[in-house]
Design a protein around this motif. Structure first.
Motif, PDB file in Angstrom:
ATOM      1  N   ASN A  64      21.186  26.804  18.759  1.00  0.00           N
ATOM      2  CA  ASN A  64      21.987  25.574  18.706  1.00  0.00           C
ATOM      3  C   ASN A  64      23.479  25.819  18.891  1.00  0.00           C
ATOM      4  O   ASN A  64      24.143  25.198  19.729  1.00  0.00           O
ATOM      5  CB  ASN A  64      21.781  24.877  17.360  1.00  0.00           C
ATOM      6  N   ALA A  65      24.044  26.702  18.073  1.00  0.00           N
ATOM      7  CA  ALA A  65      25.498  26.872  18.059  1.00  0.00           C
ATOM      8  C   ALA A  65      26.006  27.362  19.406  1.00  0.00           C
ATOM      9  O   ALA A  65      27.032  26.874  19.911  1.00  0.00           O
ATOM     10  CB  ALA A  65      25.895  27.833  16.938  1.00  0.00           C
ATOM     11  N   ALA A  66      25.313  28.313  20.008  1.00  0.00           N
ATOM     12  CA  ALA A  66      25.768  28.863  21.280  1.00  0.00           C
ATOM     13  C   ALA A  66      25.698  27.825  22.398  1.00  0.00           C
ATOM     14  O   ALA A  66      26.596  27.747  23.248  1.00  0.00           O
ATOM     15  CB  ALA A  66      24.949  30.096  21.639  1.00  0.00           C
ATOM     16  N   ASP A  81      14.839  19.161   7.275  1.00  0.00           N
ATOM     17  CA  ASP A  81      15.200  20.539   7.614  1.00  0.00           C
ATOM     18  C   ASP A  81      16.670  20.678   7.992  1.00  0.00           C
ATOM     19  O   ASP A  81      17.139  21.793   8.244  1.00  0.00           O
ATOM     20  CB  ASP A  81      14.356  21.036   8.799  1.00  0.00           C
ATOM     21  N   ALA A  82      17.413  19.568   8.039  1.00  0.00           N
ATOM     22  CA  ALA A  82      18.748  19.568   8.639  1.00  0.00           C
ATOM     23  C   ALA A  82      19.729  20.502   7.943  1.00  0.00           C
ATOM     24  O   ALA A  82      20.620  21.064   8.585  1.00  0.00           O
ATOM     25  CB  ALA A  82      19.312  18.145   8.669  1.00  0.00           C
ATOM     26  N   ALA A  83      19.570  20.692   6.646  1.00  0.00           N
ATOM     27  CA  ALA A  83      20.502  21.551   5.916  1.00  0.00           C
ATOM     28  C   ALA A  83      20.418  23.002   6.377  1.00  0.00           C
ATOM     29  O   ALA A  83      21.364  23.780   6.156  1.00  0.00           O
ATOM     30  CB  ALA A  83      20.235  21.461   4.416  1.00  0.00           C
ATOM     31  N   ARG A  84      19.335  23.374   7.016  1.00  0.00           N
ATOM     32  CA  ARG A  84      19.145  24.754   7.470  1.00  0.00           C
ATOM     33  C   ARG A  84      19.281  24.895   8.987  1.00  0.00           C
ATOM     34  O   ARG A  84      18.894  25.915   9.561  1.00  0.00           O
ATOM     35  CB  ARG A  84      17.786  25.273   6.998  1.00  0.00           C
ATOM     36  N   ILE A  85      19.848  23.885   9.646  1.00  0.00           N
ATOM     37  CA  ILE A  85      19.987  23.882  11.098  1.00  0.00           C
ATOM     38  C   ILE A  85      21.461  23.754  11.455  1.00  0.00           C
ATOM     39  O   ILE A  85      22.171  22.907  10.910  1.00  0.00           O
ATOM     40  CB  ILE A  85      19.171  22.734  11.723  1.00  0.00           C
ATOM     41  N   ASP A  86      21.925  24.574  12.395  1.00  0.00           N
ATOM     42  CA  ASP A  86      23.331  24.571  12.794  1.00  0.00           C
ATOM     43  C   ASP A  86      23.696  23.325  13.582  1.00  0.00           C
ATOM     44  O   ASP A  86      22.971  22.920  14.501  1.00  0.00           O
ATOM     45  CB  ASP A  86      23.638  25.790  13.674  1.00  0.00           C
TER      46      ASP A  86
END
Length: 256
Positions: A64-66, A81-86
């Motif tokens: 995601n971040a890249a 799951d959003a808290a563990r996703i960039d």
């Protein structure tokens, strides 16, 4: 029409780029390998504008971040799951709708593999991007949920039109077929499907996407409510109990 570009990445993942020619928008369905997604999009001349994550596992959200750093895309992910996703811009849950141009995708809660896992179903295109919730002839490991939650999730997938194509995230089908034949050895439709899978893999071809209608006849995890499978797999005293049958099948697959 929507275009789906499917390509292998990592060891056994499939990457998906979903492109709407009318708007020029392109969505990454999960991001197992940022560099490969960016290469594949550039090769096709597509500009990535969105990411739709199905769950938090690194082989689904690790890029995601890249990708966002290069494209400034918008990231949609399941609320649970959003808290563990960039980099999440929008958290979604059962009944929400996401858009790619004029195309609408329904968010379906398919928790079980992870608690917040979701799928994206596009009725107008008869496509469902299901991550690791269900596979051709299989389903995901039950890492975070419980059998009742996971079976309820599979019920939501089963309720989709039979012509829906299931875009799952891994090439696990040959292994899944071996277990399915063990679980349901008298299923003639399954035997024919397993032969088709063996031929496809021998030719180096993918077995994904899979048509839901065929899965409903052959995938043991979608058929835990079938009396024949219950007779074979339900624990003593649990005949007629789809959840108990599903749990027994999932446990057997874990050690198969």
């Amino acid at each position: 029409m929507l275009e789906v570009h499917q390509f292998p990445c990592l060891s056994d993942n499939y990457g998906y780029l979903l492109h709407d020619p009318a708007s020029g928008e392109t969505a990454c369905i999960d991001t197992p390998d940022a560099d490969e997604y960016l290469r594949q999009a550039a090769h096709r001349g597509w500009q990535i504008t969105q990411i739709w994550n199905t769950h938090w596992h690194p082989d689904h959200a690790g890029g995601n971040a890249a990708i966002k750093a290069v494209t400034n895309c918008t990231i949609t992910a399941p609320q649970g799951d959003a808290a563990r996703i960039d980099g999440v811009d929008r958290a979604v849950t059962q009944g929400d709708v996401v858009s790619l141009g004029d195309w609408k995708a329904q968010v379906i809660d398919v928790g079980g593999h992870t608690l917040g896992h979701c799928a994206y179903y596009i009725p107008g295109a008869q496509m469902a991007f299901v991550g690791d919730s269900v596979f051709a002839l299989g389903c995901g490991r039950m890492f975070e949920g419980d059998p009742a939650q996971f079976w309820a999730s599979l019920q939501r997938i089963k309720a989709l039109p039979a012509g829906t194509m299931l875009y799952c995230a891994h090439e696990y089908t040959a292994s899944n077929a071996r277990f399915a034949l063990h679980a349901d050895p008298d299923n003639a439709e399954l035997a024919a499907y397993a032969d088709d899978i063996a031929r496809a893999r021998a030719a180096g071809l993918p077995t994904v996407p899979a048509k839901l209608g065929r899965e409903l006849l052959t995938n043991p995890f979608l058929r835990a409510d079938d009396p024949a499978l219950q007779a074979r797999w339900a624990p003593e005293g649990s005949h007629g109990d789809a959840v108990a049958t599903f749990a027994a099948l999932r446990e057997a697959k874990n050690s198969f």
